[in-house]
Write a protein that holds these residues in place. Structure first.
Motif, PDB file in Angstrom:
ATOM      1  N   LEU A 219       4.803  10.417  -6.794  1.00  0.00           N
ATOM      2  CA  LEU A 219       5.782  10.281  -7.830  1.00  0.00           C
ATOM      3  C   LEU A 219       5.194  10.617 -10.084  1.00  0.00           C
ATOM      4  O   LEU A 219       6.524  11.760  -9.498  1.00  0.00           O
ATOM      5  N   ALA A 220       4.118  10.164  -9.706  1.00  0.00           N
ATOM      6  CA  ALA A 220       4.263  10.448 -10.803  1.00  0.00           C
ATOM      7  C   ALA A 220       2.735  12.098 -11.295  1.00  0.00           C
ATOM      8  O   ALA A 220       3.499  12.535 -12.128  1.00  0.00           O
ATOM      9  N   ARG A 221       2.812  12.975 -10.191  1.00  0.00           N
ATOM     10  CA  ARG A 221       2.394  14.196  -9.383  1.00  0.00           C
ATOM     11  C   ARG A 221       3.598  14.729  -9.987  1.00  0.00           C
ATOM     12  O   ARG A 221       3.038  16.015  -9.795  1.00  0.00           O
ATOM     13  N   GLN A 222       4.982  14.274  -9.668  1.00  0.00           N
ATOM     14  CA  GLN A 222       6.350  15.603  -9.890  1.00  0.00           C
ATOM     15  C   GLN A 222       6.671  15.131 -10.897  1.00  0.00           C
ATOM     16  O   GLN A 222       7.207  13.785 -10.959  1.00  0.00           O
ATOM     17  N   GLU A 223       7.632  15.596 -10.511  1.00  0.00           N
ATOM     18  CA  GLU A 223       9.147  16.334 -11.981  1.00  0.00           C
ATOM     19  C   GLU A 223       9.785  15.074 -10.687  1.00  0.00           C
ATOM     20  O   GLU A 223      10.608  15.908 -10.658  1.00  0.00           O
ATOM     21  N   ILE A 224      10.413  14.107 -10.804  1.00  0.00           N
ATOM     22  CA  ILE A 224      11.413  13.172 -10.345  1.00  0.00           C
ATOM     23  C   ILE A 224      11.633  12.776 -10.578  1.00  0.00           C
ATOM     24  O   ILE A 224      11.396  12.027 -11.475  1.00  0.00           O
ATOM     25  N   ARG A 225      13.189  12.993 -10.805  1.00  0.00           N
ATOM     26  CA  ARG A 225      14.500  12.372 -11.872  1.00  0.00           C
ATOM     27  C   ARG A 225      15.148  10.989 -11.123  1.00  0.00           C
ATOM     28  O   ARG A 225      14.724  10.489 -10.111  1.00  0.00           O
ATOM     29  N   GLY A 226      15.478  10.267 -11.943  1.00  0.00           N
ATOM     30  CA  GLY A 226      15.397   9.032 -11.392  1.00  0.00           C
ATOM     31  C   GLY A 226      14.849   7.914 -11.601  1.00  0.00           C
ATOM     32  O   GLY A 226      13.430   7.557 -12.250  1.00  0.00           O
ATOM     33  N   LEU A 227      14.898   6.461 -11.731  1.00  0.00           N
ATOM     34  CA  LEU A 227      14.185   5.270 -12.156  1.00  0.00           C
ATOM     35  C   LEU A 227      13.088   5.147 -10.490  1.00  0.00           C
ATOM     36  O   LEU A 227      13.702   5.364  -9.211  1.00  0.00           O
TER      37      LEU A 227
ATOM     38  N   ALA B 228       0.882  -1.209   0.085  1.00  0.00           N
ATOM     39  CA  ALA B 228      -0.021   0.312   0.233  1.00  0.00           C
ATOM     40  C   ALA B 228       0.841   1.523   0.517  1.00  0.00           C
ATOM     41  O   ALA B 228       0.232   2.260  -0.677  1.00  0.00           O
ATOM     42  N   ALA B 229       2.080   1.375   1.121  1.00  0.00           N
ATOM     43  CA  ALA B 229       2.783   1.627   0.969  1.00  0.00           C
ATOM     44  C   ALA B 229       3.335   2.306  -0.443  1.00  0.00           C
ATOM     45  O   ALA B 229       3.953   4.170  -0.958  1.00  0.00           O
ATOM     46  N   ALA B 230       4.012   1.699  -0.796  1.00  0.00           N
ATOM     47  CA  ALA B 230       4.297   1.296  -2.477  1.00  0.00           C
ATOM     48  C   ALA B 230       3.721   2.483  -3.592  1.00  0.00           C
ATOM     49  O   ALA B 230       3.538   3.474  -4.074  1.00  0.00           O
ATOM     50  N   LEU B 231       2.041   1.494  -3.499  1.00  0.00           N
ATOM     51  CA  LEU B 231       1.482   2.712  -4.472  1.00  0.00           C
ATOM     52  C   LEU B 231       1.098   3.775  -4.470  1.00  0.00           C
ATOM     53  O   LEU B 231       0.798   4.428  -5.219  1.00  0.00           O
TER      54      LEU B 231
ATOM     55  N   ASN C 162      14.145   6.217  -6.169  1.00  0.00           N
ATOM     56  CA  ASN C 162      12.823   7.136  -5.992  1.00  0.00           C
ATOM     57  C   ASN C 162      12.507   6.254  -4.812  1.00  0.00           C
ATOM     58  O   ASN C 162      12.043   6.999  -3.760  1.00  0.00           O
ATOM     59  N   VAL C 163      12.004   4.771  -4.851  1.00  0.00           N
ATOM     60  CA  VAL C 163      11.105   4.969  -3.767  1.00  0.00           C
ATOM     61  C   VAL C 163      11.748   3.079  -2.906  1.00  0.00           C
ATOM     62  O   VAL C 163      11.208   2.949  -1.606  1.00  0.00           O
ATOM     63  N   PHE C 164      12.739   3.223  -3.085  1.00  0.00           N
ATOM     64  CA  PHE C 164      13.728   2.070  -1.993  1.00  0.00           C
ATOM     65  C   PHE C 164      13.251   2.769  -1.200  1.00  0.00           C
ATOM     66  O   PHE C 164      12.811   1.604   0.009  1.00  0.00           O
ATOM     67  N   ALA C 165      14.244   4.277   0.015  1.00  0.00           N
ATOM     68  CA  ALA C 165      13.786   4.053   1.352  1.00  0.00           C
ATOM     69  C   ALA C 165      13.094   3.949   1.654  1.00  0.00           C
ATOM     70  O   ALA C 165      12.114   3.723   3.270  1.00  0.00           O
TER      71      ALA C 165
END
Length: 428
Positions: A186-194, A177-180, A198-201
């Motif tokens: 993240l999809a609503r933001q301009e986040i760089r990287g894979l 649930a947290a990952a989703l 980004n979700v690792f931590a």
């Protein structure tokens, strides 16, 4: 041709080296454990108080535990108690809950004791709200405050993301649930990287929170409804219709939200707003019965225990009363979240559909209705799908829910949300 290949290779997003991700594991896990302990601690304290308020106390007074009189007395009394906390404690138990969603603000530590106390009193006293929003807010503030002191070189924006993921993982007993939720943010933001870099931590924090809560509290969302096999065309039609009906019903509450909030805000003082809200909630509880009290997680298990045990009219009454109770509790100032009571509304609506049309499988009706209600109330697509799916624990419903989410989403997207700006206008 060679130049084109080189251009494509250069445009590939580089992966983050493992040596960069590894140092985040320990602080993320620490945030996860702390967030889960806060959630479990507040929930356990509230349950102990609830057992006293709704058990030995009315017994000693010779009043029925769930009599209309006692429900009104308790809900008005809860309004008075929470009103005192909001009025007198430092920070006034945080901002107006109608203006706060799952994306919590970072509050100063002085506000947190009042917010925790107001949340525990609300959970014990019976208003139809869950712990998610205030507990996320508390954990975000704690993580930001402690993280800034323990690791001052770490960017401050990291701690709220870790705390939100950890609390969501602890709430639902799984980091999925947290990952989703994180991926949707993240999809609503301009986040760089894979994405997985980004979700690792946050995923680490969510896993630590989920494991801690599971080991201590053993949360479960499976309603143990009758097993559902292979879906048919009738099941697909039922899922689409029920999910859309749930979305429309949820949007009715969303549309009424700013007007209800304005009506209570006109009282101008928490010692008037919250007791008045408690009085209305007491009247609704007297109408709908004790199942319409509290956050609703234990109550949906009682509903689902015997899907054929009530008539369509009884399920419809529970649906409408619980939705009205959610609307009132969220409008008058009680500190709490809207996901868990919305799940009760969807469960009652789905069982109502099953009672009306026997061909509607209970698992299909419940999961589709919960999906529609949550899409309208939360505007969180992934979390709505996830909760709807785990309630019935049947792989056969997942494809149905994915299809049913499409028309339901079209009904809610771009329209007002169940969250207000500071000026009282709805967020879109």
């Amino acid at each position: 041709m060679v130049q084109d290949t080189g251009h494509r290779a250069a445009s590939v997003t580089p992966a983050t080296p493992a040596r960069v991700l590894l140092p985040s594991i320990v602080p993320a896990a620490a945030v996860g454990v702390l967030s889960a302990l806060v959630l479990v601690g507040v929930s356990a304290a509230a349950e102990e108080l609830q057992d006293v308020l709704w058990g030995p106390l009315p017994d000693a007074l010779g009043i029925g535990r769930y009599s209309a009189l006692w429900m009104v007395v308790m809900l008005v009394g809860t309004g008075v108690a929470v009103g005192l906390v909001v009025w007198r404690m430092p920070g006034h138990a945080g901002p107006d809950p109608a203006t706060v969603g799952l994306d919590a603000p970072v509050l100063p530590p002085v506000v947190l004791p009042g917010l925790l106390l107001a949340t525990a009193l609300m959970l014990a006293g019976g208003p139809s709200l869950g712990p998610e929003n205030p507990i996320i807010t508390v954990n975000v503030a704690l993580a930001a405050w402690l993280g800034a002191r323990a690791l001052p070189r770490v960017p401050g924006r990291i701690w709220p993301a870790l705390a939100e993921a950890a609390t969501i993982g602890a709430l639902f007993g799984t980091p999925v649930a947290a990952a989703l939720v994180i991926s949707e943010a993240l999809a609503r933001q301009e986040i760089r990287g894979l994405l997985w870099d980004n979700v690792f931590a946050p995923l680490t924090a969510g896993a630590a929170g989920a494991l801690t809560a599971t080991l201590i509290d053993h949360p479960s969302f499976d309603l143990d409804l009758p097993p559902f096999g292979r879906p048919g065309w009738g099941d697909l039609l039922a899922a689409v219709v029920i999910a859309s009906a749930g979305a429309l019903l949820g949007m009715a509450a969303v549309r009424a939200f700013p007007y209800a909030h304005k009506a209570f805000a006109a009282l101008r003082h928490p010692m008037l707003m919250l007791p008045a809200g408690g009085l209305v909630l007491g009247g609704l509880a007297a109408l709908g019965g004790h199942l319409t009290l509290f956050k609703g997680l234990d109550e949906i298990a009682e509903l689902a225990h015997d899907p054929d045990g009530r008539s369509a009219g009884e399920y419809a009454l529970l649906t409408v009363v619980k939705l009205a109770a959610l609307l009132v509790a969220a409008s008058c100032g009680f500190r709490g979240g809207r996901i868990f009571p919305a799940v009760f509304v969807g469960t009652a609506l789905g069982l109502c559909a099953h009672a009306l049309v026997s061909g509607v499988h209970p698992s299909v009706g419940v999961s589709a209705a919960v999906l529609g209600i949550l899409l309208a109330i939360t505007r969180q697509g992934w979390i709505s799908l996830f909760v709807a799916a785990v309630l019935v624990a049947s792989p056969g419903t997942i494809a149905l829910l994915c299809v049913a989410s499409l028309p339901a989403w079209l009904l809610v997207t771009g329209r007002p949300q169940m969250q207000l700006r500071e000026d009282g206008t709805p967020v879109r």
